[in-house]
Design an enzyme around this catalytic site. Structure first.
Site, PDB file in Angstrom:
ATOM      1  N   TYR A 142       0.833  -1.833  -0.062  1.00 53.02           N
ATOM      2  CA  TYR A 142      -0.010  -0.132   0.101  1.00 53.02           C
ATOM      3  C   TYR A 142       1.047   1.266   0.409  1.00 53.02           C
ATOM      4  O   TYR A 142       2.139   1.135   0.801  1.00 53.02           O
ATOM      5  CB  TYR A 142      -1.100   0.013   1.190  1.00 53.02           C
ATOM      6  CG  TYR A 142      -1.727   1.467   1.309  1.00 53.02           C
ATOM      7  CD1 TYR A 142      -1.511   1.526   2.218  1.00 53.02           C
ATOM      8  CD2 TYR A 142      -2.558   1.521   0.229  1.00 53.02           C
ATOM      9  CE1 TYR A 142      -2.562   3.152   2.737  1.00 53.02           C
ATOM     10  CE2 TYR A 142      -3.846   2.890   0.722  1.00 53.02           C
ATOM     11  CZ  TYR A 142      -3.621   3.446   1.748  1.00 53.02           C
ATOM     12  OH  TYR A 142      -4.221   4.434   1.909  1.00 53.02           O
ATOM     13  N   ASP A 237       9.464   2.505  -1.267  1.00 56.86           N
ATOM     14  CA  ASP A 237       7.994   3.365   0.225  1.00 56.86           C
ATOM     15  C   ASP A 237       8.439   2.977   1.342  1.00 56.86           C
ATOM     16  O   ASP A 237       8.406   1.994   1.919  1.00 56.86           O
ATOM     17  CB  ASP A 237       6.929   2.758  -0.481  1.00 56.86           C
ATOM     18  CG  ASP A 237       5.664   3.347   0.475  1.00 56.86           C
ATOM     19  OD1 ASP A 237       4.738   2.968   0.419  1.00 56.86           O
ATOM     20  OD2 ASP A 237       6.444   4.034   1.401  1.00 56.86           O
ATOM     21  N   LYS A 270       5.131   8.613   8.681  1.00 53.79           N
ATOM     22  CA  LYS A 270       4.912   8.046   9.686  1.00 53.79           C
ATOM     23  C   LYS A 270       6.445   8.861  10.980  1.00 53.79           C
ATOM     24  O   LYS A 270       6.329  10.449  11.688  1.00 53.79           O
ATOM     25  CB  LYS A 270       5.262   7.098  10.331  1.00 53.79           C
ATOM     26  CG  LYS A 270       3.608   6.820   9.326  1.00 53.79           C
ATOM     27  CD  LYS A 270       3.770   4.785   9.186  1.00 53.79           C
ATOM     28  CE  LYS A 270       3.137   4.535   8.116  1.00 53.79           C
ATOM     29  NZ  LYS A 270       1.201   4.561   8.576  1.00 53.79           N
TER      30      LYS A 270
HETATM   31  P1  KE4 Z   1      -0.593   7.958   5.096  1.00 51.43           P
HETATM   32  O1  KE4 Z   1      -1.007   8.805   3.618  1.00 51.43           O
HETATM   33  O2  KE4 Z   1      -1.416   7.236   5.140  1.00 51.43           O
HETATM   34  O3  KE4 Z   1      -0.200   8.744   5.634  1.00 51.43           O
HETATM   35  O4  KE4 Z   1       0.580   6.738   4.165  1.00 51.43           O
HETATM   36  C1  KE4 Z   1      -0.074   6.397   3.559  1.00 51.43           C
HETATM   37  C2  KE4 Z   1       0.752   4.974   3.300  1.00 51.43           C
HETATM   38  C3  KE4 Z   1       2.128   5.050   2.617  1.00 51.43           C
HETATM   39  N1  KE4 Z   1       3.002   4.043   2.568  1.00 51.43           N
HETATM   40  C4  KE4 Z   1       3.037   3.174   3.198  1.00 51.43           C
HETATM   41  C5  KE4 Z   1       3.770   2.016   3.375  1.00 51.43           C
HETATM   42  C6  KE4 Z   1       2.091   3.218   4.223  1.00 51.43           C
HETATM   43  O5  KE4 Z   1       1.650   1.748   4.843  1.00 51.43           O
HETATM   44  C7  KE4 Z   1       0.863   4.264   4.216  1.00 51.43           C
HETATM   45  C8  KE4 Z   1       0.144   4.491   5.316  1.00 51.43           C
HETATM   46  N2  KE4 Z   1      -0.471   2.739   6.820  1.00 51.43           N
HETATM   47  C9  KE4 Z   1      -1.168   2.894   7.385  1.00 51.43           C
HETATM   48  C10 KE4 Z   1      -1.808   1.410   7.937  1.00 51.43           C
HETATM   49  N3  KE4 Z   1      -1.449   0.169   7.497  1.00 51.43           N
HETATM   50  C11 KE4 Z   1      -1.694   3.618   8.043  1.00 51.43           C
HETATM   51  C12 KE4 Z   1      -2.920   4.275   8.590  1.00 51.43           C
HETATM   52  C13 KE4 Z   1      -4.088   4.297   8.236  1.00 51.43           C
HETATM   53  O6  KE4 Z   1      -4.022   3.915   6.802  1.00 51.43           O
HETATM   54  O7  KE4 Z   1      -4.847   4.960   8.938  1.00 51.43           O
END
Ligand code: KE4
Length: 429
Positions: A142, A237, A270
């Site tokens: 993701y 990523d 993060k």
């Molecule tokens: P954000 O847009 O949520 O800040 O980041 C997206 C993203 C991009 N790349 C990786 C590898 C990620 O894990 C994420 C976001 N991770 C999720 C947890 N699996 C955030 C939790 C959520 O979606 O509320």
């Protein structure tokens, strides 16, 4: 009625699904999400005043634990000086320098406000820098919810992806090829067929969105070679793994295993924001010079490099850069995973886990899965029972079997012992 239930009902009246991010709604595991009122160190308290040992840490950012005094002080001071200026600040330079100091493959970074924004921008940069449209991603990875990345594999290798979300026109994902993680023959075939059209390959080097799956070293080595050979950019990523699995991120782990290894573009989030809305993407000066205002690839953001968020991120990075931080965090995380495996073995339940730095995963299976299909074939019912049995004992795990877990520097030996004792009870279910 429990206050969490009352709040969830009230939330659903005014917020779709009652949450501002879907995974928080507990749909994968069922039950009522806990509405958190406060957090400190390794703990969070819900609206009923119940304490939980927190193994989510806001999905990665809270690597120091909640409410670290140095970070809180930095945020307090920054807030007193102003929330946002829409103009450059010195602290944005300091944060860029702090990231670059730890990641040799990155000579310049652009700060943004979320991982999605960073991933989306990195993708546009890769396409702009190569003049190519096609991209490769992997099932189970993701990269945020940008349209071109909400895609599942097409019927065959030659066919491009299909949208995984309503509202994404098939045209938008027709240039996205979705491959199977760790499947080397498929990767070779894709490059042999279309290598000269591929702008980039985007990958989670340790996939935390299918729980915890490592890219195997031979796979990663060949991926790097194929990208170089065909002029495609390798986009790492590291939103989840950056400053989480090691000070230099997952790329520093692979650089120790693969001679001269480095990605072309890296995406962060993060931990670098320490819990505030901040993410980044970076690469060589040459690639990054394609970005506006220097180059033709447009990218912008009102709150990019926000002065309060950069204070939070910078204070966090200063703490994690201290000698021994990751050795201690890795050891604590490993003790959790090996303890879970031991407790499960005693209970006669197949459970296998893995960890790197402060990130971990475990599966109700006998072998570590190597791709998304295998992850999703593990025992979901058993996971959901285990999740709730742990939650009811004050242990807050990720509410989905495809999510990774996180240990912070604030998690004590006693917290790990309490967690393992709760697991022994939970596995008797
Ligand atoms: P954000 O847009 O949520 O800040 O980041 C997206 C993203 C991009 N790349 C990786 C590898 C990620 O894990 C994420 C976001 N991770 C999720 C947890 N699996 C955030 C939790 C959520 O979606 O509320």
């Amino acid at each position: 009625m429990d206050r969490n239930e009352a709040l969830f009902q009230r939330a659903q009246a005014v917020i779709p699904g009652g949450v501002n991010s879907p995974v928080r709604a507990f749909k994968a595991v069922g039950g009522t999400p806990r509405f958190i009122s406060r957090a400190q160190g390794a703990y969070m308290w819900d609206a009923e005043g119940r304490r939980y040992i927190d193994y989510i840490g806001s999905w990665g950012p809270m690597i120091l634990g909640h409410g670290h005094p140095a970070v809180q002080e930095a945020v307090r001071k920054a807030a007193a000086d102003g929330f946002s200026f829409g103009a450059p600040t010195e602290r944005e330079i300091e944060l860029a320098e702090a990231i670059i100091a730890q990641v040799p493959s990155v000579q310049q970074v652009r700060l943004v406000s979320s991982g999605t924004e960073a991933g989306m921008s990195a993708l546009r940069l890769a396409r702009g820098a190569t003049g190519r449209d096609k991209i490769i991603k992997f099932e189970g990875c993701y990269h945020g919810h940008a349209d071109a990345l909400l895609v599942k594999a097409g019927s065959g290798l030659a066919t491009f992806g299909h949208p995984t979300s309503a509202g994404v026109p098939p045209d938008v994902v027709k240039h996205t090829l979705v491959l199977t993680y760790n499947d080397l023959p498929q990767l070779e075939e894709a490059f042999a067929a279309q290598g000269s059209d591929i702008a980039c390959v985007m990958i989670e080097p340790v996939a935390g969105n299918m729980n915890f799956v490592r890219a195997q070293v031979p796979f990663m080595k060949r991926l790097r070679e194929l990208c170089t050979q065909h002029g495609a950019l390798l986009v790492f990523d590291e939103v989840m793994t950056g400053f989480r699995v090691a000070l230099g991120g997952a790329q520093s782990v692979y650089a120790r295993l693969i001679d001269g290894f480095a990605p072309d573009i890296s995406v962060f989030g993060k931990v670098i924001g320490g819990g505030m809305p901040l993410a980044a993407f970076g690469g060589s000066r040459d690639v990054m010079s394609q970005l506006a205002p220097l180059g033709p690839v447009y990218q912008a953001g009102t709150l990019s490099g926000n002065p309060v968020a950069t204070a939070c991120g910078l204070a966090t990075l200063k703490e994690v850069a201290k000698p021994g931080f990751y050795d201690a965090l890795s050891a604590r995380t490993r003790s959790l995973v090996s303890g879970l495996e031991q407790v499960a073995k005693t209970a006669g339940v197949p459970l296998v886990g893995d960890s790197e730095g402060g990130m971990f995963g475990f599966f109700f299976a006998s072998e570590l899965p190597q791709n998304y299909g295998v992850v999703m074939a593990t025992d979901q019912k058993r996971f959901n029972r285990f999740f709730h049995a742990m939650l009811n004992q004050g242990i807050y795990l990720a509410p989905a079997l495809y999510e990774a877990g996180f240990v912070s520097a604030a998690h004590s030996v006693q917290d790990i012992e309490q967690t393992l004792a709760a697991a022994a009870t939970a596995l008797r279910d």
